[in-house]
Scaffold this active site. Structure first.
Site, PDB file in Angstrom:
ATOM      1  N   ASN A   1     -62.262 -64.134   5.270  1.00 44.75           N
ATOM      2  CA  ASN A   1     -61.264 -64.412   4.227  1.00 44.75           C
ATOM      3  C   ASN A   1     -61.779 -64.137   2.815  1.00 44.75           C
ATOM      4  O   ASN A   1     -61.084 -63.524   2.000  1.00 44.75           O
ATOM      5  CB  ASN A   1     -60.797 -65.868   4.329  1.00 44.75           C
TER       6      ASN A   1
ATOM      7  N   GLU B   1     -55.560 -74.764   5.144  1.00 46.59           N
ATOM      8  CA  GLU B   1     -55.383 -73.333   5.463  1.00 46.59           C
ATOM      9  C   GLU B   1     -54.217 -73.151   6.431  1.00 46.59           C
ATOM     10  O   GLU B   1     -53.444 -72.194   6.318  1.00 46.59           O
ATOM     11  CB  GLU B   1     -56.663 -72.746   6.063  1.00 46.59           C
TER      12      GLU B   1
ATOM     13  N   TRP C   1     -52.220 -60.158  -0.094  1.00 46.88           N
ATOM     14  CA  TRP C   1     -52.285 -58.971  -0.964  1.00 46.88           C
ATOM     15  C   TRP C   1     -51.591 -59.231  -2.289  1.00 46.88           C
ATOM     16  O   TRP C   1     -52.090 -58.857  -3.357  1.00 46.88           O
ATOM     17  CB  TRP C   1     -51.704 -57.736  -0.255  1.00 46.88           C
TER      18      TRP C   1
ATOM     19  N   TRP D   1     -51.141 -52.319  -4.271  1.00 47.30           N
ATOM     20  CA  TRP D   1     -51.515 -53.261  -3.209  1.00 47.30           C
ATOM     21  C   TRP D   1     -50.872 -52.907  -1.876  1.00 47.30           C
ATOM     22  O   TRP D   1     -51.404 -53.228  -0.812  1.00 47.30           O
ATOM     23  CB  TRP D   1     -51.153 -54.697  -3.615  1.00 47.30           C
TER      24      TRP D   1
ATOM     25  N   TRP E   1     -51.231 -73.270   4.360  1.00 48.48           N
ATOM     26  CA  TRP E   1     -50.998 -71.972   3.692  1.00 48.48           C
ATOM     27  C   TRP E   1     -50.225 -71.039   4.632  1.00 48.48           C
ATOM     28  O   TRP E   1     -49.350 -70.292   4.226  1.00 48.48           O
ATOM     29  CB  TRP E   1     -52.326 -71.285   3.330  1.00 48.48           C
TER      30      TRP E   1
ATOM     31  N   TRP F   1     -49.237 -47.713 -10.856  1.00 53.01           N
ATOM     32  CA  TRP F   1     -50.511 -47.632 -10.131  1.00 53.01           C
ATOM     33  C   TRP F   1     -51.068 -46.217 -10.212  1.00 53.01           C
ATOM     34  O   TRP F   1     -50.324 -45.268 -10.467  1.00 53.01           O
ATOM     35  CB  TRP F   1     -50.305 -48.040  -8.668  1.00 53.01           C
TER      36      TRP F   1
HETATM   37  C1  LIG Z   1     -55.621 -59.738   1.387  1.00 50.00           C
HETATM   38  C2  LIG Z   1     -55.510 -60.773   2.487  1.00 50.00           C
HETATM   39  C3  LIG Z   1     -54.902 -60.430   3.686  1.00 50.00           C
HETATM   40  C4  LIG Z   1     -54.760 -61.381   4.712  1.00 50.00           C
HETATM   41  N1  LIG Z   1     -54.133 -61.010   5.876  1.00 50.00           N
HETATM   42  C5  LIG Z   1     -53.943 -61.942   6.843  1.00 50.00           C
HETATM   43  C6  LIG Z   1     -53.252 -61.595   8.045  1.00 50.00           C
HETATM   44  O1  LIG Z   1     -52.780 -60.475   8.238  1.00 50.00           O
HETATM   45  N2  LIG Z   1     -53.135 -62.554   9.008  1.00 50.00           N
HETATM   46  C7  LIG Z   1     -53.629 -63.830   8.825  1.00 50.00           C
HETATM   47  O2  LIG Z   1     -53.494 -64.663   9.730  1.00 50.00           O
HETATM   48  N3  LIG Z   1     -54.254 -64.180   7.694  1.00 50.00           N
HETATM   49  C8  LIG Z   1     -54.444 -63.282   6.703  1.00 50.00           C
HETATM   50  N4  LIG Z   1     -55.115 -63.633   5.569  1.00 50.00           N
HETATM   51  C9  LIG Z   1     -55.579 -65.031   5.416  1.00 50.00           C
HETATM   52  C10 LIG Z   1     -57.006 -65.301   5.960  1.00 50.00           C
HETATM   53  O3  LIG Z   1     -57.898 -64.365   5.418  1.00 50.00           O
HETATM   54  C11 LIG Z   1     -57.086 -65.269   7.477  1.00 50.00           C
HETATM   55  O4  LIG Z   1     -56.100 -66.109   8.035  1.00 50.00           O
HETATM   56  C12 LIG Z   1     -58.436 -65.763   7.992  1.00 50.00           C
HETATM   57  O5  LIG Z   1     -59.476 -65.015   7.411  1.00 50.00           O
HETATM   58  C13 LIG Z   1     -58.479 -65.598   9.514  1.00 50.00           C
HETATM   59  O6  LIG Z   1     -59.717 -65.975   9.999  1.00 50.00           O
HETATM   60  P1  LIG Z   1     -59.907 -67.309  10.835  1.00 50.00           P
HETATM   61  O7  LIG Z   1     -58.914 -67.350  11.938  1.00 50.00           O
HETATM   62  O8  LIG Z   1     -61.347 -67.421  11.184  1.00 50.00           O
HETATM   63  O9  LIG Z   1     -59.487 -68.392   9.751  1.00 50.00           O
HETATM   64  P2  LIG Z   1     -59.840 -69.916   9.516  1.00 50.00           P
HETATM   65  O10 LIG Z   1     -60.527 -70.002   8.213  1.00 50.00           O
HETATM   66  O11 LIG Z   1     -60.486 -70.569  10.680  1.00 50.00           O
HETATM   67  O12 LIG Z   1     -58.374 -70.547   9.289  1.00 50.00           O
HETATM   68  C14 LIG Z   1     -57.586 -70.966  10.407  1.00 50.00           C
HETATM   69  C15 LIG Z   1     -56.232 -70.344  10.341  1.00 50.00           C
HETATM   70  O13 LIG Z   1     -55.555 -70.751   9.157  1.00 50.00           O
HETATM   71  C16 LIG Z   1     -54.708 -69.719   8.706  1.00 50.00           C
HETATM   72  N5  LIG Z   1     -55.175 -69.285   7.385  1.00 50.00           N
HETATM   73  C17 LIG Z   1     -56.425 -69.353   6.887  1.00 50.00           C
HETATM   74  N6  LIG Z   1     -56.449 -68.905   5.617  1.00 50.00           N
HETATM   75  C18 LIG Z   1     -55.193 -68.543   5.319  1.00 50.00           C
HETATM   76  C19 LIG Z   1     -54.582 -68.003   4.169  1.00 50.00           C
HETATM   77  N7  LIG Z   1     -55.261 -67.770   3.040  1.00 50.00           N
HETATM   78  N8  LIG Z   1     -53.268 -67.704   4.217  1.00 50.00           N
HETATM   79  C20 LIG Z   1     -52.541 -67.940   5.326  1.00 50.00           C
HETATM   80  N9  LIG Z   1     -53.071 -68.464   6.458  1.00 50.00           N
HETATM   81  C21 LIG Z   1     -54.374 -68.760   6.451  1.00 50.00           C
HETATM   82  C22 LIG Z   1     -54.851 -68.573   9.695  1.00 50.00           C
HETATM   83  O14 LIG Z   1     -53.840 -68.684  10.649  1.00 50.00           O
HETATM   84  C23 LIG Z   1     -56.225 -68.836  10.278  1.00 50.00           C
HETATM   85  O15 LIG Z   1     -56.398 -68.268  11.541  1.00 50.00           O
HETATM   86  C24 LIG Z   1     -55.255 -62.696   4.521  1.00 50.00           C
HETATM   87  C25 LIG Z   1     -55.890 -63.021   3.321  1.00 50.00           C
HETATM   88  C26 LIG Z   1     -56.003 -62.074   2.318  1.00 50.00           C
HETATM   89  C27 LIG Z   1     -56.691 -62.459   1.027  1.00 50.00           C
END
Ligand SMILES: Cc1cc2nc3c(=O)[nH]c(=O)nc-3n(C[C@H](O)[C@H](O)[C@H](O)COP(=O)(O)OP(=O)(O)OC[C@H]3O[C@@H](n4cnc5c(N)ncnc54)[C@H](O)[C@@H]3O)c2cc1C
Length: 491
Positions: free
Chosen positions: A350, A277, A391, A368, A280, A312
Site C-alpha cells: 500500500n 482500512e 489513484w 492518473w 476505507w 496532463w
Molecule cells: C493507487 C492505489 C491503488 C489501489 N488499488 C487497490 C485495488 O485495486 N484493490 C484494493 O483492494 N485496494 C487497493 N488499494 C488500497 C490498498 O493499497 C490495498 O487494499 C492493500 O495494499 C492490499 O493489501 P492487503 O490485503 O495486504 O491489505 P491490508 O493492509 O491487510 O488491509 C486489509 C484490507 O483492507 C482493505 N484496504 C486496505 N487499505 C485500503 C485502502 N487504502 N483503500 C481501500 N481499501 C483498503 C483491502 O480490502 C485490504 O485487503 C489501492 C491503493 C492505492 C494508493
C-alpha cells in the site's frame, strides 16, 4: 413452508459457502437450491493468457464446487455471457428465483439490471443482497441524508451504526439440506483452465479458495496487534495480503471485521488501524455507488470535476516516461522496486501504491487514468472502487484526497519506509551493493561509492528520468487551473 420450490444461487465475487448472504437466503426460502458460476466471456476475452487472476478464480471455483458437493449440491459452471447463461439455466432447470450478492461497479449494475429484466420476462424473481460490504447504499449517510465525501466522519458514523447484527454470520450451513444436484441433462462440469484460454503455469503463488484465505488470515491474526507499526514498511511482513481474497469473496468481510472489531474493543491498536482500512474499503464502495461517474467504463471522471481541466503530459516523451515507470526504470530505486513488485507478483504494498501513483501524476505529470488502467491490468486484488479511490487520492482529484500541493518526495519516502534499502535490494539488484544511505538516490552517491559498488549510472541503472524539485514546481503550476476553476478549493 418455502416461498419457492427451486432457487438458483448465482455466485460471482463471493466464492465461498460460509457466511454467504445470498446462499443463506436461498436455502431458507427455497425447497431446493442449485448453485452456478459463469466465467464471463466478455471479461475474459481481452485478458492475456498469463493473467494471474483467472487461475486464482478457477482454483477457488473448484474448491467451492468441492464444498458444495460435500454439502449435497454442486457448482454448475458455464463460460459465456451471464445474461444468456443465467436466463437459460433458469429455464432449463425450472428455477423460480435467482439469488445473488450485490455488486457496485457500474458495469455489474447494468448487467444485473439486464438479467433481472430478462428473468422477470420469464416469470423468474431476482433478489440481491448486501454481502461484499458491511454497509452499503444508504446505510451510512450524513445528518442531511447525503453520502459522505470525507472519510473521518464517515468512519465515525460507520462505527456508530455498527451493531452486532451487522457482523453476525449467515448460518448457511444450518440449511445445507436444501442444496440440490443439477439435473443430469444440465451440463455443469468446470471447464479446464486451458479451455478458458489461460495457462495454469501462471497461477498465483498465493493459495486460492477459502482454505487459502483462512491460512492467510491465521497467519495475519497473530501479527494484527503490530499492524499500525508495521504496515508502512514494504520490507516487513506487516499487512494481511488478503486483498485478492476479499476481491473474490473467498472469505467473509463480516468475519474479518468481527475479528478486528472484537480485538480493538480490547484495546488492540493494530486491530483498530486494520479495521479502519476495512472501513476505507466500504467508503470507496459507497463513493462508487453514489458517484458512479468516477468509474464509468472507458470514461473515468475526476470526483472533483475541476480536476478534469488539468492538462496532463502527452506525446512521445510522456509515453517514454510512462513505459519507464511501468517497467521500473525511472532511476528512483523505490519507485522501480515497487513497479517490479507488481510486474512480478501482481501485488504492491500500500505505501508503494501511494508512492508510485504520486510519482506518475506529480513527478511525471501523467494522467492518473493511465496508472489506474495499468494497476487494473496487473493487480491480483484489483477492485474498481479502491483502485479508483487510491489513484484519485494520489492525484488529489478524488473524494477526500490529499491536497494537490502535497507531493511525495520519492527519496524521502524511500529513506523513511525502506531505511536499510532491504526492499529495494530485493527488486533492484543493480543497486544492491550501494550503502544504506546511497541506495535511495544513487545519482547523489560519490563517484568512489559508485565505483566500489561497480555501478555505472546510465548504463547499469538509469539516471533519474526527472528531477523531483523541478517536477514539483511544474506540478504546482499545472494544478493552478484547479484554483481558478469555479467551485474549486481555495488554497
Ligand atoms: C493507487 C492505489 C491503488 C489501489 N488499488 C487497490 C485495488 O485495486 N484493490 C484494493 O483492494 N485496494 C487497493 N488499494 C488500497 C490498498 O493499497 C490495498 O487494499 C492493500 O495494499 C492490499 O493489501 P492487503 O490485503 O495486504 O491489505 P491490508 O493492509 O491487510 O488491509 C486489509 C484490507 O483492507 C482493505 N484496504 C486496505 N487499505 C485500503 C485502502 N487504502 N483503500 C481501500 N481499501 C483498503 C483491502 O480490502 C485490504 O485487503 C489501492 C491503493 C492505492 C494508493
Amino acid at each position: 413452508m418455502a416461498d419457492f420450490d427451486l432457487g438458483l444461487v448465482w455466485f460471482r465475487r463471493d466464492l465461498r459457502v460460509a457466511d454467504h448472504a445470498a446462499l443463506y437466503h436461498a436455502l431458507t426460502r427455497c425447497r431446493r437450491v442449485l448453485c452456478a458460476f459463469v466465467f464471463d466471456r466478455e471479461i475474459l476475452a481481452p485478458l492475456p493468457k498469463t493473467d494471474r487472476r483467472v487461475p486464482f478464480i478457477h482454483a477457488s471455483a473448484v474448491e467451492l464446487d468441492h464444498a458444495l458437493r460435500d454439502a449435497g449440491g454442486a457448482l454448475i459452471v458455464r463460460h459465456g455471457a451471464p445474461l444468456h447463461e443465467i436466463a437459460s439455466l433458469a429455464r432449463e432447470c425450472g428455477v423460480q428465483a435467482v439469488f445473488a450478492n450485490r455488486d457496485y461497479e457500474p458495469s455489474a449494475k447494468a448487467r444485473d439490471a439486464a438479467v433481472a429484466e430478462k428473468l422477470a420476462g420469464a416469470g423468474v424473481a431476482f433478489f440481491t443482497f448486501k454481502d461484499q460490504t458491511i454497509f452499503d447504499h444508504d446505510d451510512v449517510l450524513t445528518g442531511a441524508g447525503k453520502p459522505y465525501t470525507v472519510f473521518t466522519p464517515y468512519k465515525r458514523n460507520w462505527l456508530a451504526t455498527l451493531t452486532p447484527d451487522a457482523l453476525k454470520p449467515y448460518a448457511s450451513e444450518d440449511a445445507f439440506s436444501a442444496l440440490a444436484k443439477p439435473p443430469s441433462s444440465v451440463k455443469h462440469a468446470i471447464p479446464l483452465l486451458d479451455a478458458l484460454g489461460f495457462s495454469a503455469t501462471h497461477a498465483l503463488a498465493l493459495p486460492a479458495g477459502t482454505s487459502g484465505a483462512l491460512s492467510l488470515f491465521d497467519d495475519f491474526h497473530d501479527r494484527m496487534p503490530d499492524y499500525h507499526r508495521t504496515r508502512d514498511f514494504p520490507a516487513v511482513k506487516g499487512p494481511s495480503y488478503l486483498g485478492v481474497h476479499l476481491r473474490h469473496g473467498t472469505i467473509s468481510i463480516r468475519a474479518l471485521a468481527r475479528s478486528a472489531h472484537d480485538a480493538q474493543r480490547h484495546g488492540d491498536r493494530g486491530a483498530e488501524t486494520w479495521l479502519s482500512e476495512l472501513i476505507w474499503r466500504d467508503f470507496y464502495f459507497s463513493v462508487l455507488h453514489h458517484f458512479p461517474q468516477v468509474g464509468v467504463p472507458g470514461d473515468h471522471r475526476a470526483f472533483k470535476p475541476e480536476y478534469d481541466r488539468i492538462r496532463w503530459e502527452t506525446g512521445d516523451a510522456a509515453d517514454a516516461d510512462f513505459v519507464a515507470w511501468c517497467e521500473g526504470r525511472t532511476g528512483y530505486p523505490l519507485v522501480d522496486a515497487a513497479m517490479r513488485q507488481i510486474n512480478q507478483s501482481g501485488y504492491m504494498h500500500n505505501r508503494l501504491r501511494m508512492v508510485v501513483a504520486s510519482f506518475l501524476t506529480k513527478d511525471l505529470g501523467i494522467d492518473w487514468r493511465r496508472g489506474e488502467a495499468y494497476f487494473e491490468a496487473l493487480l491480483n486484488d484489483f477492485e474498481l472502487s479502491s483502485n479508483n479511490g487510491g489513484w484519485q487520492w494520489a492525484a488529489s482529484s478524488g473524494c477526500d484526497a490529499q491536497p494537490y500541493f502535497r507531493i511525495f518526495n520519492p527519496v524521502t519516502q524511500s529513506e523513511k519506509f525502506d531505511p536499510q534499502g532491504k526492499f529495494i535490494r530485493h527488486y533492484v539488484p543493480e543497486v544492491a551493493a550501494l550503502s544504506d544511505k546511497d541506495i535511495h538516490a544513487p545519482w547523489r552517491a560519490k563517484p568512489d561509492a559508485l565505483k566500489a559498488a561497480t555501478i555505472a549510472l546510465g548504463a547499469d541503472y538509469p539516471l533519474p528520468i526527472v528531477d523531483h524539485d523541478t517536477a514539483r514546481k511544474t506540478t504546482l503550476a499545472r494544478y493552478d487551473v484547479v484554483k481558478s476553476a469555479r467551485n474549486g478549493p481555495s488554497v
